[in-house]
Each structure stands twice: as C-alpha cells, then as structure tokens.
Design an enzyme around this catalytic site. Structure first.
Site, PDB file in Angstrom:
ATOM      1  N   GLY A  71      15.926   1.535  -3.227  1.00 38.65           N
ATOM      2  CA  GLY A  71      14.990   0.732  -2.424  1.00 38.65           C
ATOM      3  C   GLY A  71      13.710   1.430  -2.013  1.00 38.65           C
ATOM      4  O   GLY A  71      13.083   1.033  -1.028  1.00 38.65           O
ATOM      5  N   ASN A  91      10.812   1.321  -3.476  1.00 42.46           N
ATOM      6  CA  ASN A  91       9.681   0.381  -3.569  1.00 42.46           C
ATOM      7  C   ASN A  91       9.694  -0.609  -2.407  1.00 42.46           C
ATOM      8  O   ASN A  91       8.643  -0.954  -1.866  1.00 42.46           O
ATOM      9  CB  ASN A  91       9.703  -0.360  -4.911  1.00 42.46           C
ATOM     10  CG  ASN A  91       9.029   0.447  -6.002  1.00 42.46           C
ATOM     11  OD1 ASN A  91       7.814   0.580  -6.032  1.00 42.46           O
ATOM     12  ND2 ASN A  91       9.833   1.015  -6.890  1.00 42.46           N
ATOM     13  N   MET A 136      18.567  -5.108 -10.938  1.00 41.84           N
ATOM     14  CA  MET A 136      19.063  -4.820 -12.278  1.00 41.84           C
ATOM     15  C   MET A 136      19.681  -6.040 -12.969  1.00 41.84           C
ATOM     16  O   MET A 136      20.680  -5.906 -13.673  1.00 41.84           O
ATOM     17  CB  MET A 136      20.089  -3.677 -12.220  1.00 41.84           C
ATOM     18  CG  MET A 136      19.553  -2.406 -11.598  1.00 41.84           C
ATOM     19  SD  MET A 136      18.061  -1.813 -12.407  1.00 41.84           S
ATOM     20  CE  MET A 136      18.782  -1.174 -13.903  1.00 41.84           C
ATOM     21  N   ILE A 180      18.700  -9.801 -15.137  1.00 40.34           N
ATOM     22  CA  ILE A 180      17.682 -10.648 -15.757  1.00 40.34           C
ATOM     23  C   ILE A 180      17.591 -11.932 -14.949  1.00 40.34           C
ATOM     24  O   ILE A 180      18.612 -12.533 -14.613  1.00 40.34           O
ATOM     25  CB  ILE A 180      18.080 -10.995 -17.220  1.00 40.34           C
ATOM     26  CG1 ILE A 180      18.253  -9.723 -18.039  1.00 40.34           C
ATOM     27  CG2 ILE A 180      17.075 -11.954 -17.835  1.00 40.34           C
ATOM     28  CD1 ILE A 180      17.017  -9.165 -18.671  1.00 40.34           C
ATOM     29  N   HIS A 208       7.574  -2.320 -12.904  1.00 42.49           N
ATOM     30  CA  HIS A 208       8.237  -1.688 -14.050  1.00 42.49           C
ATOM     31  C   HIS A 208       7.652  -0.288 -14.271  1.00 42.49           C
ATOM     32  O   HIS A 208       6.435  -0.114 -14.226  1.00 42.49           O
ATOM     33  CB  HIS A 208       8.037  -2.549 -15.307  1.00 42.49           C
ATOM     34  CG  HIS A 208       8.733  -1.977 -16.497  1.00 42.49           C
ATOM     35  ND1 HIS A 208      10.105  -2.061 -16.667  1.00 42.49           N
ATOM     36  CD2 HIS A 208       8.261  -1.259 -17.543  1.00 42.49           C
ATOM     37  CE1 HIS A 208      10.443  -1.450 -17.789  1.00 42.49           C
ATOM     38  NE2 HIS A 208       9.339  -0.949 -18.338  1.00 42.49           N
ATOM     39  N   GLU A 268       3.943   3.591  -8.496  1.00 39.27           N
ATOM     40  CA  GLU A 268       4.610   2.317  -8.173  1.00 39.27           C
ATOM     41  C   GLU A 268       4.408   1.983  -6.702  1.00 39.27           C
ATOM     42  O   GLU A 268       4.104   0.849  -6.339  1.00 39.27           O
ATOM     43  CB  GLU A 268       6.117   2.405  -8.471  1.00 39.27           C
ATOM     44  CG  GLU A 268       6.463   2.562  -9.935  1.00 39.27           C
ATOM     45  CD  GLU A 268       7.975   2.618 -10.154  1.00 39.27           C
ATOM     46  OE1 GLU A 268       8.724   1.967  -9.410  1.00 39.27           O
ATOM     47  OE2 GLU A 268       8.412   3.333 -11.068  1.00 39.27           O
TER      48      GLU A 268
HETATM   49  C1  GRF Z   1      11.741   1.704 -10.098  1.00 43.39           C
HETATM   50  O1  GRF Z   1      11.469   2.737 -11.000  1.00 43.39           O
HETATM   51  C2  GRF Z   1      11.215   0.395 -10.605  1.00 43.39           C
HETATM   52  O2  GRF Z   1      10.055   0.537 -11.377  1.00 43.39           O
HETATM   53  C3  GRF Z   1      12.357  -0.100 -11.467  1.00 43.39           C
HETATM   54  O3  GRF Z   1      13.521   0.290 -10.788  1.00 43.39           O
HETATM   55  C4  GRF Z   1      13.233   1.430  -9.972  1.00 43.39           C
HETATM   56  C5  GRF Z   1      13.624   1.061  -8.580  1.00 43.39           C
HETATM   57  O4  GRF Z   1      13.498   2.139  -7.699  1.00 43.39           O
HETATM   58  N1  GRF Z   1      12.253  -1.517 -11.688  1.00 43.39           N
HETATM   59  P1  GRF Z   1      13.643   1.894  -6.157  1.00 43.39           P
HETATM   60  O5  GRF Z   1      15.017   1.279  -5.897  1.00 43.39           O
HETATM   61  O6  GRF Z   1      12.539   0.981  -5.708  1.00 43.39           O
HETATM   62  O7  GRF Z   1      13.530   3.257  -5.537  1.00 43.39           O
END
Ligand code: GRF
Length: 210
Positions: free
Chosen positions: A12, A14, A90, A92, A109, A174
C-alpha cells in the site's frame, strides 16, 4: 469533492502517497474506502491508521470472479465512490467494475506502457535489456494495462541495477505521478479522446474572474 475508493492487494505504498497528497490539501478528492482482496494486505493497516474505512472482500468467499467483483462494486457504490484507484490490486478488472465505473478507474504500472505490461514490469525491463523504463498512470479498460495513458515518468536503467534498486527508483516516481494524475481527475481536467488523454487547463476557481 470526489469520493475515492482504492483497491489494493499489498503493502500500500502508493495508497499512502495518495493519502499524503490529500493531507497536503487542495486535492479535490477524499479517500472514503479501501477494499482489499487479501486480509493481510499492509494497505488495510494504512487505511485504519488514517481513518479510512478498510474492507476485506476475499474471492475465497464467492463462487465466481463475477460474484466477488459484484460485491466490490456494491461496497464502492455504498460509499458513494466517484473514482476508483487501483494501487497494487492483483486482479484483472472485469465487467461488473467496468460497467459501473468505466472511465473512472485509474491504475499505476511500474513500466513505460505499452512496454512490459502485466506482472513484474521492472524485471521484464531489466531482462529485456532496456536502457529506460519508468512508471505509468492510465485509465483501466478491459485489457491488461492497455487503457489510455494519463502520465508517464521515465527512469534510466543503470549497468549495476538489480530488480530491487530499479524498483525503488521507479516507486519514487510512482509516488509522484499517481497523486498528480488523481488530482487532475478530481479537477475534471482529463478528457479521453480515443487512445489519447487530453489534460485540460485549470479552470478559474470559485470567486475568480472567468
Ligand atoms: C507498484 O509497483 C505498482 O506500480 C504495481 O504494484 C505495486 C504496488 O505497490 N501496480 P504498493 O502496494 O503501492 O506499495
């Protein structure tokens, strides 16, 4: 103010970057619910620590992918969500989410799409021998990482990079571009025209001259 729901399966970071941006103010959006398909996801603790409703909806409790996603949609709708942010989710995205939130789902991504979609974008870029990779925020459509691109940030690949060192530098990008993209959405400044996303200029604020 846009009510935002987040779907996450992992640590988490992001989601945390998005919350931090909201706390800095003038974001135009408010995180109202975090839904995870994994009961042990770190994102759930981050939600709880920050006063955001944290909900586990496990696929194990449903007989089909559709039924699971319907339950996710129901939770998001119940919270009045206007924007869905995938943050390390994770799974689709299928018909239930796209039917109700089409054009209102964003994803981050860890590669410069359309290169290296799917799992382990950082590893794919290294193994391919790319010299530059990066991060992409995009709208979600029915494909895997195929929706219209909103913001990208390049990250050069060094001779000595490992998957870990490269992932760390991509992650920093990100955390910068995801909040920026969400803010643009909340400001109503993203216009999808076919494959292209146009970023509209900032309109006058309330009280300012037109
Ligand atoms: C990140 O690298 C994002 O780009 C990908 O999954 C990862 C998630 O990381 N979709 P976090 O859980 O946000 O630390």
């Amino acid at each position: 103010m846009t009510s935002i729901g987040v779907l996450a399966s992992g640590r988490g970071s992001n989601f945390k970057a998005l919350l931090d941006a909201q706390k800095r103010g003038d974001f135009g959006g408010e995180f109202v619910v975090l839904v995870s398909d994994k009961p042990d996801a770190g994102a759930l603790s981050i939600a709880r620590e920050n006063g955001v409703k944290a909900v586990v909806i496990s696929p194990k409790d449903f007989t089909s992918r559709e039924a699971h996603e319907e339950a996710v949609v129901k939770e998001l709708e119940g919270c009045g969500v206007g924007l869905v942010c995938l943050a390390g989710y994770m799974r689709i995205v299928g018909t239930p989410l796209l039917a109700r939130f089409g054009g209102r789902i964003l994803n981050i991504h860890p590669a410069l799409l359309p290169s290296f979609p799917g799992l382990h974008g950082q590893r794919q870029a290294l193994e391919h021998g790319a010299k530059v990779t990066g991060a992409t925020v995009h709208f979600v459509d029915e494909g895997c990482d195929t929706g219209p691109i909103i913001i990208q940030a390049p990250v050069p690949i060094g001779e000595d990079d490992t998957e870990d060192t490269l992932s760390a530098r991509i992650l920093a990008e990100e955390h910068r571009i995801y909040p920026a993209a969400v803010r643009l959405f909340c400001e109503g400044r993203l216009k999808i025209a076919g494959r292209r996303v146009k970023i509209l200029p900032l309109g006058p604020k309330k009280g300012e001259d037109k």
